[in-house]
Scaffold this motif. Sequence first.
Motif, mmCIF file in Angstrom:
data_model
loop_
_atom_site.group_PDB
_atom_site.id
_atom_site.type_symbol
_atom_site.label_atom_id
_atom_site.label_comp_id
_atom_site.label_asym_id
_atom_site.label_seq_id
_atom_site.Cartn_x
_atom_site.Cartn_y
_atom_site.Cartn_z
ATOM 1 N N LEU A 46 39.098 31.563 32.800
ATOM 2 C CA LEU A 46 39.708 32.492 33.271
ATOM 3 C C LEU A 46 39.382 33.784 32.299
ATOM 4 N N GLU A 47 39.568 33.615 31.224
ATOM 5 C CA GLU A 47 39.290 34.974 30.402
ATOM 6 C C GLU A 47 37.978 35.425 30.381
ATOM 7 N N VAL A 50 37.935 37.235 33.974
ATOM 8 C CA VAL A 50 38.406 38.474 33.712
ATOM 9 C C VAL A 50 37.558 39.695 33.053
ATOM 10 N N HIS A 51 37.087 39.077 31.970
ATOM 11 C CA HIS A 51 36.114 39.888 31.039
ATOM 12 C C HIS A 51 35.072 40.409 32.056
ATOM 13 N N LEU A 53 35.008 40.882 35.266
ATOM 14 C CA LEU A 53 35.519 41.700 36.265
ATOM 15 C C LEU A 53 35.650 43.086 35.664
ATOM 16 N N VAL A 54 36.260 43.151 34.333
ATOM 17 C CA VAL A 54 36.504 44.525 33.766
ATOM 18 C C VAL A 54 35.093 45.142 33.663
ATOM 19 N N ALA A 70 40.889 40.965 28.593
ATOM 20 C CA ALA A 70 40.785 39.862 29.288
ATOM 21 C C ALA A 70 41.332 38.796 28.554
ATOM 22 N N ALA A 73 45.128 39.436 29.255
ATOM 23 C CA ALA A 73 45.418 38.985 30.958
ATOM 24 C C ALA A 73 45.244 37.715 30.974
ATOM 25 N N ALA A 74 44.243 37.012 30.718
ATOM 26 C CA ALA A 74 44.147 35.292 30.844
ATOM 27 C C ALA A 74 45.404 34.650 30.233
ATOM 28 N N LEU A 77 48.302 35.181 32.869
ATOM 29 C CA LEU A 77 47.990 34.340 33.875
ATOM 30 C C LEU A 77 48.047 32.875 33.724
ATOM 31 N N TYR A 82 48.375 30.141 36.690
ATOM 32 C CA TYR A 82 47.490 30.104 37.243
ATOM 33 C C TYR A 82 46.265 29.052 37.044
#
Length: 86
Positions: A46-47, A50-51, A53-54, A70, A73-74, A77, A82
């Motif tokens: 997940l991290e 997110v990383h 996506l940044v 990231a 946020a991870a 979440l 999640y």
Amino acid sequence: MRIRVLNRFWNLRFAPNLAHRADYDPPDERGKEIRVSSTLKGEEKLEVIVHELVHAAGWHIDEKFAERFAGDAARVLWRLGYRESS
């Protein structure tokens, strides 16, 4: 999987045998991809997603910022429950 980030389309692919946890193509490349190691699991996966996506949202964003955001946020979440569905 085809994804859209800030109105730009990317192919998100989970790939074996990457040299790093993930890599990506420049945002102006046709058929650009974000590749995430298929060996990652759980909160680490997940991290990393997110990383990446940044980076897709802002090619210019500092690597240290992407790492810190990231991770935070991870963690949030993950604590909210999640999880990857099959």
